[in-house]
Design a protein around this motif. Structure first.
Motif, PDB file in Angstrom:
ATOM      1  N   GLY A  65      13.145 137.581   2.838  1.00 49.96           N
ATOM      2  CA  GLY A  65      13.769 138.869   2.554  1.00 49.96           C
ATOM      3  C   GLY A  65      12.894 139.779   1.714  1.00 49.96           C
ATOM      4  N   GLN A  66      11.639 139.366   1.540  1.00 54.81           N
ATOM      5  CA  GLN A  66      10.785 140.055   0.572  1.00 54.81           C
ATOM      6  C   GLN A  66      10.568 141.537   0.867  1.00 54.81           C
ATOM      7  N   LEU A  67      10.262 141.847   2.129  1.00 55.60           N
ATOM      8  CA  LEU A  67       9.879 143.237   2.407  1.00 55.60           C
ATOM      9  C   LEU A  67      11.043 144.182   2.106  1.00 55.60           C
ATOM     10  N   THR A 127      19.631 141.063   1.758  1.00 51.26           N
ATOM     11  CA  THR A 127      18.721 141.544   2.794  1.00 51.26           C
ATOM     12  C   THR A 127      19.159 140.976   4.144  1.00 51.26           C
ATOM     13  N   PRO A 128      18.785 141.642   5.232  1.00 56.11           N
ATOM     14  CA  PRO A 128      19.324 141.229   6.541  1.00 56.11           C
ATOM     15  C   PRO A 128      18.749 139.898   7.030  1.00 56.11           C
ATOM     16  N   LEU A 129      19.565 139.195   7.785  1.00 55.86           N
ATOM     17  CA  LEU A 129      19.100 137.953   8.402  1.00 55.86           C
ATOM     18  C   LEU A 129      18.470 138.223   9.760  1.00 55.86           C
ATOM     19  N   ILE A 130      18.903 139.314  10.377  1.00 54.20           N
ATOM     20  CA  ILE A 130      18.311 139.687  11.664  1.00 54.20           C
ATOM     21  C   ILE A 130      17.299 140.786  11.409  1.00 54.20           C
ATOM     22  N   THR A 131      16.096 140.597  11.906  1.00 45.47           N
ATOM     23  CA  THR A 131      15.042 141.550  11.596  1.00 45.47           C
ATOM     24  C   THR A 131      14.219 141.867  12.837  1.00 45.47           C
ATOM     25  N   ASP A 157       7.970 141.410  12.786  1.00 42.56           N
ATOM     26  CA  ASP A 157       7.397 140.082  13.013  1.00 42.56           C
ATOM     27  C   ASP A 157       6.042 139.976  12.327  1.00 42.56           C
ATOM     28  N   CYS A 158       5.838 140.850  11.289  1.00 41.45           N
ATOM     29  CA  CYS A 158       4.513 140.897  10.691  1.00 41.45           C
ATOM     30  C   CYS A 158       4.229 139.663   9.844  1.00 41.45           C
ATOM     31  N   GLU A 159       5.264 138.998   9.380  1.00 40.43           N
ATOM     32  CA  GLU A 159       5.041 137.860   8.498  1.00 40.43           C
ATOM     33  C   GLU A 159       5.015 136.557   9.260  1.00 40.43           C
ATOM     34  N   GLY A 160       5.931 136.432  10.194  1.00 40.41           N
ATOM     35  CA  GLY A 160       6.151 135.097  10.725  1.00 40.41           C
ATOM     36  C   GLY A 160       5.784 134.918  12.182  1.00 40.41           C
ATOM     37  N   ALA A 161       4.875 135.757  12.665  1.00 44.41           N
ATOM     38  CA  ALA A 161       4.537 135.712  14.086  1.00 44.41           C
ATOM     39  C   ALA A 161       4.419 134.270  14.565  1.00 44.41           C
ATOM     40  N   GLY A 162       5.138 133.979  15.614  1.00 41.04           N
ATOM     41  CA  GLY A 162       5.000 132.649  16.197  1.00 41.04           C
ATOM     42  C   GLY A 162       5.914 131.605  15.613  1.00 41.04           C
ATOM     43  N   GLN A 163       6.485 131.896  14.445  1.00 47.29           N
ATOM     44  CA  GLN A 163       7.393 130.880  13.912  1.00 47.29           C
ATOM     45  C   GLN A 163       8.787 131.435  13.657  1.00 47.29           C
ATOM     46  N   MET A 164       9.158 132.412  14.479  1.00 46.75           N
ATOM     47  CA  MET A 164      10.488 133.003  14.298  1.00 46.75           C
ATOM     48  C   MET A 164      11.426 132.622  15.436  1.00 46.75           C
ATOM     49  N   PHE A 165      12.691 132.499  15.116  1.00 40.08           N
ATOM     50  CA  PHE A 165      13.718 132.278  16.129  1.00 40.08           C
ATOM     51  C   PHE A 165      14.170 133.626  16.648  1.00 40.08           C
ATOM     52  N   GLN A 166      14.132 133.803  17.967  1.00 38.07           N
ATOM     53  CA  GLN A 166      14.551 135.080  18.521  1.00 38.07           C
ATOM     54  C   GLN A 166      16.074 135.208  18.558  1.00 38.07           C
ATOM     55  N   VAL A 167      16.518 136.439  18.405  1.00 34.98           N
ATOM     56  CA  VAL A 167      17.943 136.742  18.496  1.00 34.98           C
ATOM     57  C   VAL A 167      18.132 137.683  19.668  1.00 34.98           C
ATOM     58  N   ILE A 224      11.366 143.175  28.850  1.00 33.18           N
ATOM     59  CA  ILE A 224      11.843 144.482  28.393  1.00 33.18           C
ATOM     60  C   ILE A 224      13.041 144.272  27.480  1.00 33.18           C
ATOM     61  N   TYR A 225      12.938 144.864  26.300  1.00 29.95           N
ATOM     62  CA  TYR A 225      14.017 144.676  25.317  1.00 29.95           C
ATOM     63  C   TYR A 225      14.885 145.916  25.142  1.00 29.95           C
ATOM     64  N   ASP A 226      14.534 146.999  25.836  1.00 29.48           N
ATOM     65  CA  ASP A 226      15.284 148.256  25.648  1.00 29.48           C
ATOM     66  C   ASP A 226      16.787 148.061  25.822  1.00 29.48           C
ATOM     67  N   ASP A 227      17.148 147.175  26.721  1.00 27.30           N
ATOM     68  CA  ASP A 227      18.574 146.993  27.001  1.00 27.30           C
ATOM     69  C   ASP A 227      19.155 145.790  26.243  1.00 27.30           C
ATOM     70  N   ASP A 228      18.381 145.250  25.303  1.00 31.54           N
ATOM     71  CA  ASP A 228      18.915 144.147  24.496  1.00 31.54           C
ATOM     72  C   ASP A 228      19.840 144.727  23.418  1.00 31.54           C
ATOM     73  N   PHE A 229      20.556 143.876  22.724  1.00 28.78           N
ATOM     74  CA  PHE A 229      21.589 144.337  21.788  1.00 28.78           C
ATOM     75  C   PHE A 229      21.084 145.398  20.818  1.00 28.78           C
ATOM     76  N   PHE A 230      19.931 145.146  20.209  1.00 37.73           N
ATOM     77  CA  PHE A 230      19.399 146.094  19.215  1.00 37.73           C
ATOM     78  C   PHE A 230      18.399 147.080  19.822  1.00 37.73           C
ATOM     79  N   GLY A 231      18.202 146.967  21.113  1.00 37.22           N
ATOM     80  CA  GLY A 231      17.261 147.873  21.765  1.00 37.22           C
ATOM     81  C   GLY A 231      15.815 147.541  21.460  1.00 37.22           C
ATOM     82  N   LYS A 232      15.573 146.429  20.827  1.00 39.68           N
ATOM     83  CA  LYS A 232      14.221 145.975  20.546  1.00 39.68           C
ATOM     84  C   LYS A 232      14.247 144.473  20.318  1.00 39.68           C
ATOM     85  N   GLN A 233      13.064 143.889  20.257  1.00 40.57           N
ATOM     86  CA  GLN A 233      13.005 142.450  20.038  1.00 40.57           C
ATOM     87  C   GLN A 233      13.374 142.118  18.593  1.00 40.57           C
TER      88      GLN A 233
END
Ligand code: ATP
Ligand code: MN
Length: 475
Positions: A208-210, A158-162, A165-175, A192-201
């Protein structure tokens, strides 16, 4: 080319008189009456091989370079050892110093504290204790893959970059690849994240559960085994910011099946350690935790207690009422149990592992299956409970967190709405409940918590090569 013999193999050989070459690092050297003795270790086993040599036959300048920590290649004759506790040793004929060791080698002295070792984590791997822990860690990884492979589970990545944020709100490291010195914000002041690498936060995953559920509802049974990240600022001996998690997820599994799996799986891992890591476990049992082997054997002999949360609360309340026990934190029905409560149940009340189930809905995650019946506590009906299963272990507390998943779309949506969970990026997860939903269940085992249990180490920072904790990412 010289054929190198690993020390683990050299120590088992009895073809005395044969020439062999070993390579490794000097653990100690002593001399007596013109003879030198070197304890050499190459990491293949906790045991050292003894090298014996005649001072007169070697260059004195070379002999001087053989200090603790130096790396040697030794050619010599395998001989039967007169010393107790070892079958064979090596009578040196030729020694080459592959790497000298500077005098400030941090692992020079024996018996340093674990805190000292952590400050020299790059070199602590060379010590007996960390060698033992790392070999056991490897063995546990093998046990886990073997167990699932033999039971028909597929290893699923499962991916490491996701973006969820439904599970870990507030305790996630941003990429992000955004320039943090020049952040564009909208009129409301949000980035604004539109221009970030993935186009979103995006963030590093907390589980990896979900995605694992997508695997299970296609392949039947999968497991993940990979790194997870939690930015929770909990400086405890049981939490890391980066840890490894094993997450099996299985279609058509109910609560009883799940508990059977959790128990069988952990026992398999413990048995594997006892069968394959004897020397290392004996060392740890002697040097780190005198009760270790007994505790490991004990777990194999026990049937885990299966304890509904409500009964657990009754036991804790009874302990309080009778004055048998005082707790720092409250444990009324509805409270999340603290580690002192879990440990009381496991270590004092039952004296065996406990699988706790049927937790109040509000202290567990949104995806857990809701029980049909309401629990009765002190003669009154309480709030809804869910089919979560926490496996509680002596010394460790929670080692596994699992549950049956809510497979009904409507009930799941209800929870999501009630809890105000941001699900805008989660449509794909909800699709499992729309396209051929099925009953399923799974759990998450913290790999390092398992290693803590199996090694008897006290601090989770000492069972992973390079720990990541708040304010600490040196090595
Ligand atoms: P805890 O209550 O101990 O903080 P949790 O309930 O937050 O754990 P889960 O989300 O259920 O943990 O994760 C599943 C498993 O992952 C846990 O049972 C535990 O073994 C392990 N785990 C969770 N958080 C950490 C952490 N920060 N470091 C190491 N292992 C962890
Ligand atoms: Mn948990």
């Amino acid at each position: 080319m010289i054929r190198r013999t690993k020390i683990i193999d050299a120590l088992q050989r009895t073809d005395y008189g044969t020439d062999i070459t070993v390579m490794g690092w000097v653990r100690s050297k002593r001399a007596s009456k013109g003879i030198f003795f070197i304890a050499l270790n190459d990491g293949s086993t906790i045991k050292n091989v003894q090298i014996v040599g005649d001072d007169a036959k070697f260059d004195p300048a070379m002999l001087k370079l053989i200090t603790t920590g130096a790396c040697l290649s030794v050619e010599g004759k395998l001989v039967e050892s007169p010393a107790a506790g070892q079958a064979s040793e090596i009578q040196a004929v030729g020694i080459e110093v592959l790497g000298t060791c500077d005098a400030d080698y941090p692992m020079q002295k024996k018996g340093q504290s674990f805190e000292y070792m952590r400050q020299h984590a790059h070199m602590r791997l060379r010590t007996n204790t960390f060698g033992a822990v790392m070999r056991i860690r490897h063995n546990m990884a093998m046990a886990i893959h073997t167990y699932f492979h033999q039971h028909g589970y597929f290893y699923f990545n499962t991916p490491l970059i996701t973006a969820s944020d439904c599970e870990g709100a507030g305790q996630m490291f941003q990429v992000t690849t955004k320039n943090l010195y020049d952040l564009k914000k909208n009129e409301q002041g949000s980035i604004i994240y539109d221009d970030d690498f993935f186009g979103k936060q995006t963030s590093l995953t907390v589980s990896g559960q979900l995605e694992g559920e997508l695997g299970a509802t296609a392949l039947g049974a999968i497991y993940t085994f990979g790194p997870t990240f939690r930015a929770e600022n909990s400086n405890t001996p049981r939490h890391l910011a980066e840890f490894w998690m094993i997450e099996p997820e299985i279609a058509f599994m109910d609560l009883d099946d799940l508990m059977d799996l959790e128990e069988d799986f952990i026992k398999y891992c413990v048995r594997w350690a006892l069968d394959n890591c004897g020397d290392d476990l004996e060392f740890l049992n002697k040097m780190v935790d005198k009760g270790l082997l007994e505790r490991l054997q004990g777990v194999l002999g026990e049937t885990f207690v299966r304890l509904p949360y409500t009964e657990g609360i009754e036991i804790l309340q009874e302990a309080l009422r009778s004055g048998k026990k005082k707790f720092e934190f409250p444990c009324e029905w509805g409270d999340d149990l603290a580690s002192e409560h879990e440990r009381y149940l496991v270590e004092e009340h039952f004296r065996k592992p406990v699988i706790m189930t049927h937790y109040p809905k509000k202290i567990k995650s949104f995806y857990m299956k809701i029980d049909e019946e309401l629990p009765v506590y002190e003669g009154k009906e309480m709030e809804q409970t869910v089919q979560g299963t926490d496996v509680l272990f002596p010394q460790i507390g929670e080692i596994i967190g699992g549950s049956v998943r809510e497979e009904h779309y409507d009930k799941l949506m209800n929870e999501i709405k009630e809890r105000h969970i941001p699900m805008k990026d989660m449509w794909w997860y909800l699709d499992t409940r729309r396209f051929g939903t099925c009953p399923h269940a799974g759990f998450g085992l913290g790999f390092e918590r398992l290693i803590l249990f199996v090694t008897g180490m006290q601090n989770i920072r000492d069972v992973i090569p390079f720990p990541r904790t708040p304010k600490n990412a040196e090595f």
